[in-house]
Design a protein around this motif. Structure first.
Motif, short mmCIF file in Angstrom:
data_model
loop_
_atom_site.label_atom_id
_atom_site.label_comp_id
_atom_site.label_asym_id
_atom_site.label_seq_id
_atom_site.Cartn_x
_atom_site.Cartn_y
_atom_site.Cartn_z
N PHE A 8 32.66 39.16 81.72
CA PHE A 8 33.80 38.41 82.27
C PHE A 8 33.61 36.92 82.08
O PHE A 8 32.53 36.37 82.36
CB PHE A 8 33.95 38.70 83.77
CG PHE A 8 34.68 39.97 84.07
CD1 PHE A 8 36.02 39.95 84.42
CD2 PHE A 8 34.04 41.20 84.00
CE1 PHE A 8 36.70 41.13 84.71
CE2 PHE A 8 34.70 42.38 84.29
CZ PHE A 8 36.05 42.35 84.64
N PHE A 9 34.68 36.26 81.65
CA PHE A 9 34.76 34.81 81.58
C PHE A 9 35.92 34.38 82.48
O PHE A 9 36.81 35.17 82.76
CB PHE A 9 35.09 34.33 80.16
CG PHE A 9 33.91 34.17 79.26
CD1 PHE A 9 33.39 32.92 79.00
CD2 PHE A 9 33.32 35.27 78.65
CE1 PHE A 9 32.29 32.76 78.15
CE2 PHE A 9 32.24 35.13 77.80
CZ PHE A 9 31.72 33.87 77.55
N GLY A 10 35.91 33.12 82.85
CA GLY A 10 37.01 32.57 83.63
C GLY A 10 36.49 31.37 84.39
O GLY A 10 35.37 31.39 84.89
N GLY A 15 39.00 34.17 90.11
CA GLY A 15 38.98 35.51 90.72
C GLY A 15 38.13 36.52 89.98
O GLY A 15 38.33 37.72 90.13
N LYS A 16 37.16 36.03 89.20
CA LYS A 16 36.29 36.95 88.45
C LYS A 16 35.57 37.91 89.38
O LYS A 16 35.52 39.09 89.13
CB LYS A 16 35.24 36.17 87.65
CG LYS A 16 35.75 35.41 86.47
CD LYS A 16 34.64 34.80 85.64
CE LYS A 16 33.59 34.04 86.40
NZ LYS A 16 34.06 32.84 87.12
N VAL A 122 36.37 39.91 78.75
CA VAL A 122 37.60 39.65 79.51
C VAL A 122 37.56 38.18 79.93
O VAL A 122 36.61 37.74 80.57
CB VAL A 122 37.69 40.56 80.76
CG1 VAL A 122 38.79 40.07 81.70
CG2 VAL A 122 37.93 42.00 80.36
N SER A 123 38.60 37.42 79.54
CA SER A 123 38.68 36.01 79.89
C SER A 123 39.89 35.79 80.79
O SER A 123 41.04 35.90 80.34
CB SER A 123 38.80 35.16 78.62
OG SER A 123 38.95 33.80 78.97
#
Length: 195
Positions: A8-10, A15-16, A122-123
């Motif tokens: 996961f990226f963000g 809200g990761k 997932v970004s």
């Protein structure tokens, strides 16, 4: 169920953590396969809380809102994978990794080594304005306005290029709109991951 590997990226506040938890809850409901969850923020805070010399330096880096040098997250993520990938049937869900080129290559190399060639990214994308508002609202002690702005700044300069590096290495990048409610985001992630 075939084990999945997702990174996961963000930006902070996207809200990761919530989305990682929702994905892990779904995976647990489908099978009893072990989930290896690498939450680098939690790993670094746990190191800080040991009170060791490395922990003290880690705490100072976190409190200043600076990015850790690549060697430390690379060590922590590698140790977690080596210690916990026992059968090869475990799911790998990672959040807060690949924040510099060396970390990114190390994680991608580990995925190749452990035969995780279907590893996906997932970004979760969120505006800076929304990120600042959300982070100030959660009230964590490292969430000062200055600390937040520092982290958002190095996210743009240091982290976003890692998505390009992963793309160049042939990894699918799923861009997810982080502005709507968490259930909408969750459904979007599941659709992109084919779950």
């Amino acid at each position: 169920m075939k084990p999945i590997s997702v990174l996961f990226f963000g930006t902070q506040g996207a809200g990761k953590g919530t989305q990682v938890k929702m994905l892990m809850d779904l995976l647990r409901s489908k099978s009893d396969q072990k989930i290896i969850h690498i939450d680098m923020g939690a790993e670094l805070r746990a190191l800080r809380d040991t009170g060791s010399f490395a922990g003290k330096l880690t705490g100072e880096t976190i409190d200043a809102g600076h990015r850790m040098p690549d060697f430390m997250p690379t060590y922590l993520q590698t140790k977690k994978l080596v210690d916990n990938l026992i059968t090869g049937e475990e799911h790998v869900i990672a959040d807060g990794l690949a924040r510099g080129a060396d970390q990114t290559r190390a994680f991608d190399d580990a995925m190749r080594y452990f035969s995780r060639d279907d590893f996906q990214v997932v970004s979760i994308e969120l505006s800076e304005e929304s990120a600042v508002k959300r982070l100030l609202a959660r009230g964590r002690n490292d969430d000062t306005e200055e600390g937040i702005k520092n982290r958002l700044s190095w996210y743009k300069s240091d982290v976003l290029p890692q998505l390009q590096l992963l793309r160049e290495r042939g990894r699918p990048i799923h861009a997810i709109d982080g502005e709507p409610d968490m259930d909408t985001i969750h459904k979007d992630i599941l659709a992109k991951l084919g779950l």
